[in-house]
Design an enzyme around this catalytic site. Structure first.
Site, PDB file in Angstrom:
ATOM      1  N   HIS A 201       0.837  -1.218   0.000  1.00 57.76           N
ATOM      2  CA  HIS A 201       0.000   0.000   0.000  1.00 57.76           C
ATOM      3  C   HIS A 201       0.869   1.264   0.000  1.00 57.76           C
ATOM      4  CE1 HIS A 201      -3.252  -2.777   1.288  1.00 57.76           C
ATOM      5  NE2 HIS A 201      -2.267  -3.312   1.990  1.00 57.76           N
TER       6      HIS A 201
ATOM      7  N   SER B 255      13.864  22.383 -14.742  1.00 55.02           N
ATOM      8  CA  SER B 255      12.608  23.089 -14.998  1.00 55.02           C
ATOM      9  C   SER B 255      12.949  24.455 -15.579  1.00 55.02           C
ATOM     10  CB  SER B 255      11.848  23.230 -13.680  1.00 55.02           C
ATOM     11  OG  SER B 255      11.047  24.384 -13.704  1.00 55.02           O
TER      12      SER B 255
ATOM     13  N   LYS C 293      15.074  22.127  -9.607  1.00 56.14           N
ATOM     14  CA  LYS C 293      14.470  20.853 -10.023  1.00 56.14           C
ATOM     15  C   LYS C 293      15.358  19.992 -10.904  1.00 56.14           C
ATOM     16  CE  LYS C 293      10.049  20.645 -10.472  1.00 56.14           C
ATOM     17  NZ  LYS C 293       9.068  19.699  -9.996  1.00 56.14           N
TER      18      LYS C 293
ATOM     19  N   GLU D 141       9.397   9.147 -16.819  1.00 55.32           N
ATOM     20  CA  GLU D 141       8.004   9.569 -17.044  1.00 55.32           C
ATOM     21  C   GLU D 141       7.559   9.283 -18.471  1.00 55.32           C
ATOM     22  OE1 GLU D 141       7.161  13.512 -14.649  1.00 55.32           O
ATOM     23  OE2 GLU D 141       9.199  13.511 -15.415  1.00 55.32           O
TER      24      GLU D 141
END
Ligand code: ARG
Length: 445
Positions: free
Chosen positions: A141, A262, A268, A275
């Protein structure tokens, strides 16, 4: 402006089958000669012409456009050797031809994908061996569960990809069947030798029903399903890589080239490659659904709808290969931060199950032990303590027969090694997995 020829044709995408189409034609012509349907001299001229086209293609030359790749090759052959080239199409149809081309293409691509899965497994084995001292939390979980070796985690993916390889190998049995000689749908009145063309092209046997031979696309659907499952497995690993790179985790580092900055937030490093691979699963699953829908409800035998099978299968092949290549390079650059993963094990009361097992080994019903440990954890939360912080006196508040040896049971570094069951988290089990997987890779299974 409506471009009818472009609409009806398939050359813009089936051009990539040219090599397989020509190889299929060479085998067909050899068979026609063997069966005395063509004269030896005729066969030789046609094969010479086809081989010339093959050679030019390998040097980067392009076939002139036609409705589809089959017409393009035939037209070019006739241009090169004259009307004799028109004899090549004796005792066949584009219907059995296109099915054969696609099968030959998929045999090659199955092998390419299996090769990339082998590369993945080799990297996983190397990483598993290098990181045998890295302890990290496992999750259910997505909540901290029990400490394990990072290697155990990596090898889980190796087993997934092992199944993917076996699935592709199994589907190859159904791909490598020759439809050649089914002709349009009914076979032919010429005395051909279907076994011979099958053998020349490396198929295991000819198909046994000519209607099925030209209309079957199960093998394409099955193959793209195999690719979909690989894509799905990649999404699971990519998701974990994205999480592990988050500063809240900081479990790993990967080479900078797989991330990007970014345009606005200077701090970042975004895990773009992972992704994009995760995102590519969307189009690969889409390709599978396109194929299922194209073949659904088609009456026997060949229908032109089947021409639409090629863009999705090519798309799935291109994207799974790209995804695996990028993922393998990213994976090869992955480094664990052993201190971080170990520290993370100190959060979330990850030793709780061991205390329950400790009590169960002393004869207490596990369910009762589970309840007592739940109370101990609640006590820790209330008093802002970890299970390591508690004194023996505190443990004894919950059950009098706790002994000094409880601390051995909750030593984070040793918990994984106590999981001695087959396939469990112990070092011995992880080393056995490495050994088994290495053997299977060496035997090229
Ligand atoms: N381009 C066609 C395809 O991809 C080849 C077969 C055409 N057959 C026909 N009967 N029109 O399916």
């Amino acid at each position: 402006m409506l471009n009818f020829e472009q609409f009806i044709g398939s050359f813009s995408f089936d051009e990539r089958l040219a090599v397989f189409d020509i190889e299929g034609s060479i085998a067909h012509v050899k068979m026609l000669v063997k069966c005395k349907i063509l004269k030896t001299t005729e066969g030789s001229k046609i094969i010479k012409g086809l081989s010339g086209i093959l050679k030019d293609l390998s040097n980067g030359w392009k076939l002139p456009k036609a409705e589809d790749v089959h017409y393009a090759v035939e037209k070019e052959l006739i241009r090169r050797i004259g009307s004799l080239g028109g004899k090549m199409h004796t005792a066949r149809s584009r219907n059995d031809q296109v099915a054969a081309d696609l099968r030959l293409y998929l045999i090659q691509e199955s092998k390419n994908v299996i090769g990339l899965l082998n590369d993945f497994q080799n990297i996983a084995l190397k990483k598993a061996k290098e990181n045998m001292s890295v302890i990290m939390p496992s999750f259910t979980h997505l909540q901290p569960a029990q400490p394990i070796y990072a290697s155990h985690h990596l090898l889980a993916y190796s087993y997934m990809f092992q199944r993917d390889k076996e699935r592709l190998q199994d589907s190859l049995k159904r791909i490598a069947v020759s439809p050649l000689g089914s002709a349009a749908l009914a076979g032919t009145s010429f005395k051909i030798d279907r076994n011979y063309t099958a053998k020349l092209l490396g198929f295991s046997a000819p198909c046994q029903n000519s209607l099925d031979g030209v209309s079957d696309r199960d093998f394409v659907i099955e193959f793209v399903f195999c690719l979909s499952l690989i894509a799905l497995h990649l999404t699971r690993f990519c998701e974990e890589i994205i999480l592990w790179l988050n500063p809240e985790f900081s479990y790993i580092k990967i080479d900078d080239k797989f991330t990007s900055g970014s345009s606005i937030m200077p701090q970042k490093r975004n895990p773009d490659c992972a992704e994009i691979i995760r995102g590519k699963s969307g189009r690969i699953f889409g390709d599978l659904f396109a194929l299922l829908t194209i073949v659904k409800s088609l009456p026997l035998a060949y229908n032109r709808d089947l021409q639409e099978d090629k863009p999705p299968v090519f798309d799935a092949v291109d994207n799974i290969k790209m995804s695996l290549e990028v993922f393998n390079a990213l994976f090869a650059s992955l480094k664990f931060n052993a201190q971080k993963t170990l520290n993370s094990c100190k959060k979330g009361f990850i030793e709780a199950t061991e205390i329950a097992d400790y009590l169960a080994k002393k004869g207490m019903p596990f369910r009762t032990a589970h309840g007592i440990v739940k109370e101990i954890v609640d006590y820790c939360i209330k008093n802002d303590k970890t299970l390591q912080d508690l004194t023996l006196q505190e443990y004894r508040l919950f059950y009098p027969s706790f002994d000094e040896d409880i601390y051995k049971f909750i030593d984070i570094a040793k918990i994984a090694d106590m999981k001695i069951s087959l396939g469990g988290a112990s070092k011995k089990s992880v080393l056995k997995q490495i050994d088994d997987l290495e053997k299977s890779l060496r035997s090229k299974k």
